[in-house]
Design a protein around this motif. Structure first.
Motif: not given
Length: 325
Positions: A271-282
């Motif tokens: 497992x990985x954790x992506x913190x603040x993953x939705x910070x900007x649109x991609x």
């Protein structure tokens, strides 16, 4: 006997201090169950009750109901799954080893007003009950449950000492498998992602689950890295701090070969954790999972509409990816 699944993970980021080394008196009793390959020590004024798994309770509370939310109990259960399964809930955990050498993760949670301190312990590879149906890497869950802080303060330290005495009745093989097997060929397996997104309960974190799926061929031993990167639809890299992030997988196939899906309980899951993953649109961005041999797979980022309105992504806060725990 399945491990208990509890709701309401307290992932506040506060990691509990590891418990002190056990102090076991000479009058402590020994409990053993060879079917589940489990033993532990407990004080003479406590009792062991078989309820789902095993409930260890102070004698003065033994007439009270234990589950689902009794006053106080230490529940001990054997699970057919790998001990890191908890990580996909995004919980903050403390890692450590019991005096016997078994690796564990420890986390806290609350449910219906009761407080829990939960250990998930790597129990190694063996066959439950001596048959072949339940062979593989197993775990033991030890859950310390108290209905209020006063009971936890009174009985919790003894329960922690009992947990530290946990051990197998007979030796087990390592969960990582048998390195003397022939090495797995690349055509015998492939990397896969969990099919859905997992979001942490207390922060804008996307928990990314990955696994190895067995495809074909004879029994073999696998050791490889799973490397996580982020890219645009055209394959160009997105510079996210922490990437590329690599985790090592070592296990036996076909026993540990998982399938794409949400429930991954084998020693190949990571497992990985992506913190603040939705910070900007991609738009159309994706994560890619690549192995040492070059095999890879991708999956798109979750919709930004999935973010918890209580913990929205913040445009000016950095984002990062890192392994869990």
């Amino acid at each position: 006997t399945a491990a208990v699944v509890l709701a309401g993970v307290d992932a506040t980021g506060t990691k509990p201090a590891p418990p002190a080394a056990p102090v076991v008196s000479s009058d402590w009793k020994t409990f053993q169950d060879s079917t589940y390959n489990l033993q532990f020590r407990y004080p003479p004024d406590w009792v062991v009750k078989r309820e789902g798994g095993f409930a260890v309770v102070p004698r003065e509370l033994s007439s009270k109901p234990v589950w689902p939310y009794g006053p106080f109990a230490l529940g001990v259960y054997l699970s057919a799954g790998y001990y890191l399964f908890v990580i996909q809930n995004g919980a903050q955990v403390t890692q450590g080893r019991l005096p016997g050498g078994q690796a564990f993760v420890r986390y806290t949670e609350t449910a219906s007003g009761s407080r829990f301190a939960v250990y998930d312990v790597d129990w190694g590879r063996f066959c439950i009950g001596g048959g072949t149906r339940y062979c593989g890497s197993h775990s033991v869950t030890a859950s310390i449950q108290g209905s209020n802080r006063a009971l936890l303060d009174r009985y919790g330290p003894v329960a922690e000492r009992i947990v530290r005495t946990l051990g197998p009745v007979y030796p087990t093989q390592a969960s990582s498998g048998d390195p003397n097997r022939p090495a797995c060929r690349q055509d015998q397996w492939r990397p896969v992602f969990a099919s859905r997104s997992r979001l942490a309960f207390d922060r804008p974190r996307w928990v990314i689950g990955a696994n190895v799926q067995y495809l074909q061929g004879p029994a073999c031993h696998l050791r490889t890295s799973l490397r996580l990167t982020v890219e645009r639809a055209d394959g160009t890299a997105v510079a996210v701090p922490g990437t590329p992030s690599a985790l090592t997988v070592e296990a036996d196939l076909p026993e540990d070969g998982g399938t794409p899906g949400d429930v991954m309980q084998t020693a190949t899951m990571r497992f990985w954790g992506w913190d603040n993953w939705c910070r900007q649109p991609l738009p159309r961005a994706r994560v890619r999972l690549t192995t040492d041999g070059g095999a890879s797979t991708t999956r798109p980022l979750p919709s930004r509409s999935l973010q918890n309105p209580r913990f929205p992504c913040r445009p000016n806060v950095p984002w990062s990816i890192g392994p869990l725990p």
